[in-house]
Design an enzyme around this catalytic site. Structure first.
Site, short mmCIF file in Angstrom:
data_model
loop_
_atom_site.label_atom_id
_atom_site.label_comp_id
_atom_site.label_asym_id
_atom_site.label_seq_id
_atom_site.Cartn_x
_atom_site.Cartn_y
_atom_site.Cartn_z
N TYR A 5 -28.14 -22.18 7.28
CA TYR A 5 -28.68 -21.95 8.62
C TYR A 5 -29.44 -20.62 8.71
CZ TYR A 5 -25.59 -25.77 10.04
OH TYR A 5 -24.95 -26.98 10.15
N ASP A 27 -19.29 -26.23 10.02
CA ASP A 27 -19.84 -26.83 11.23
C ASP A 27 -19.35 -28.27 11.35
OD1 ASP A 27 -21.40 -27.37 13.41
OD2 ASP A 27 -23.33 -27.16 12.40
N ASP A 45 -16.43 -33.26 0.47
CA ASP A 45 -16.35 -34.70 0.75
C ASP A 45 -14.89 -35.15 0.79
OD1 ASP A 45 -16.49 -33.92 -1.89
OD2 ASP A 45 -17.63 -35.65 -2.58
N ASP A 85 -15.85 -29.82 13.69
CA ASP A 85 -16.02 -30.88 14.71
C ASP A 85 -15.12 -32.07 14.40
OD1 ASP A 85 -17.88 -29.56 16.26
OD2 ASP A 85 -19.27 -31.26 16.33
N LYS A 134 -18.45 -27.13 -2.53
CA LYS A 134 -19.03 -28.26 -3.28
C LYS A 134 -19.45 -27.69 -4.64
CE LYS A 134 -20.61 -32.55 -3.40
NZ LYS A 134 -19.74 -33.73 -3.37
#
Ligand code: NAD
Length: 355
Positions: free
Chosen positions: A135, A246, A222, A250, A190
């Site tokens: 970001y 992020d 994942d 959620d 990852k």
């Protein structure tokens, strides 16, 4: 105790009004100052984070933030979109550590889409790095022109990057938080594919040596996304980068039934913080008076605890929220048969009464 109140857009103004009502009912002395942010600031000043709003935020001990954004700004050049205000505040104030607790309130076990036995008693803390990663890399594409014109290119890319010091400081935050809880940290990355993640993992292992009482394990993102819905209670503190955090935070928030229940805190090295609900501006229900204000009210409690050194007041608010839930009051997002349906302001009033 100076609080900058930035309600923002959509349901932001409605839910922040209830949190301010609750703060004012505590009988403490606050200096409260309001400013526009997001789409509301763009309409009034042509920028989602005007100079005056940023100055107020910088001068305050804490910021109470509602939410920003609306679909109508989707075609704007990216630097002028409402969401840029949050990125700007994070960057200018150095708010690198985001705390997202996911707690399942006993009274709301049935609001979750998961089986009650999977989430009853759930209490996990996701710590998301907030000022690095993709970001804050270099974007290029259809909505990222700096000259106000869309380049109309048929390629888009963003760079993902982290530096050792950035990872070290979020690692310390996570290990210190774990020391006060069950002394377990799961670092999510990852590393099998991304160089950024390999560095992340190496630094986590280095910093863990300074916290011998805390157990560290690693999980690919994942797999973490799967485990969060398979056996969420196996987690305690989860630390991860900006992008993965992020998404996972959620996901974790929905385990508990409603995103309308969950607060968040974003802190800098000085303890200054921005406190906001985990959800967005919910344009689909804005103006209807039905948004759940509890995430924002609980964010105000986190503000009292982390930035304003008023832990008893924070405890009082959290106890008051549990009390109104026990009374059966529910906004539509957490409504279930047999409970009493209330609107945004009625919920705020009930919390004030419970205080
Ligand atoms: P959202 O969180 O605004 O809404 C998702 C769903 O949850 C909607 O159905 C909404 O009605 C519901 N919801 C959210 N908060 C609720 C509450 N307090 N009470 C009851 N229901 C609630 O996410 P979205 O729809 O993906 O995004 C809407 C806008 O918000 C977009 O412009 C997005 O960019 C922005 N956004 C802002 C923030 C922020 O300000 N920090 C965060 C996320 C999204």
């Amino acid at each position: 105790m100076k609080i900058a109140v930035l309600p923002g857009d959509g349901i932001g103004t409605e839910i922040v009004a209830e949190a301010v009502k609750v703060l004012q009912a505590l009988g403490l002395k606050f200096e409260i100052e309001y400013a526009l942010v997001g789409g509301a600031a763009f309409e009034a000043h042509g920028h989602p984070l005007p100079e005056g709003t940023l100055k107020l935020a910088q001068s305050a001990d804490a910021i109470l933030f509602g939410a920003v954004g609306d679909w109508k700004y989707d075609t704007l050049e990216r630097s002028l979109r409402p969401e840029q205000a949050i990125l700007g505040l994070r960057k200018h104030l150095g708010l690198f550590a985001n705390f997202r607790p996911a707690i399942c309130y006993e009274q709301l076990v049935d609001a979750s889409s998961l089986k009650p036995e999977l989430i009853a008693g759930l209490d996990i803390l996701i710590i998301r790095e907030l000022t690095g990663d993709i970001y804050f890399g270099q974007p290029r594409g259809r909505r990222s022109a700096t000259d106000g014109h869309f380049p109309g290119t048929d390629e888009g890319f963003d760079t993902m990057r982290y530096s050792r010091p950035e990872i070290e400081r979020i690692a310390h935050v996570a290990f210190q938080a774990a020391q006060k809880r069950s002394k377990r940290v799961t670092s999510v990355d990852k590393a099998n594919v991304l160089e950024t993640s390999q560095l992340w993992r190496d630094v986590m292992i280095d910093i863990a040596r300074q916290y011998p009482a805390v157990a560290l394990d690693h999980m690919y993102v994942d797999n973490a996304a799967m485990q969060l819905v398979r056996a969420p209670k196996k987690f305690d503190v989860v630390v991860t980068g900006n992008l993965f955090g992020d998404i996972l935070s959620d996901e974790a928030s929905m385990l508990t039934g409603s995103i309308g229940m969950l607060p968040s805190a974003s802190l800098n090295a000085k303890g200054q913080g921005l406190y906001e609900p985990s959800h967005g501006s919910a344009p689909d229900i804005a103006g209807k008076g039905i948004a759940n204000p509890l995430a924002t009210i609980l964010s105000a409690a986190m503000m009292l605890r982390f930035s304003l050194n008023q832990p008893e007041a924070a405890d009082r608010i959290e106890a008051a929220v549990k009390k109104v839930l026990a009374q059966g009051l529910r906004t539509p997002d957490i409504y279930s048969d047999g409970s009493t349906r209330v609107g945004t302001a009625e919920m705020g009033d009930a919390v004030v009464r419970a205080l």
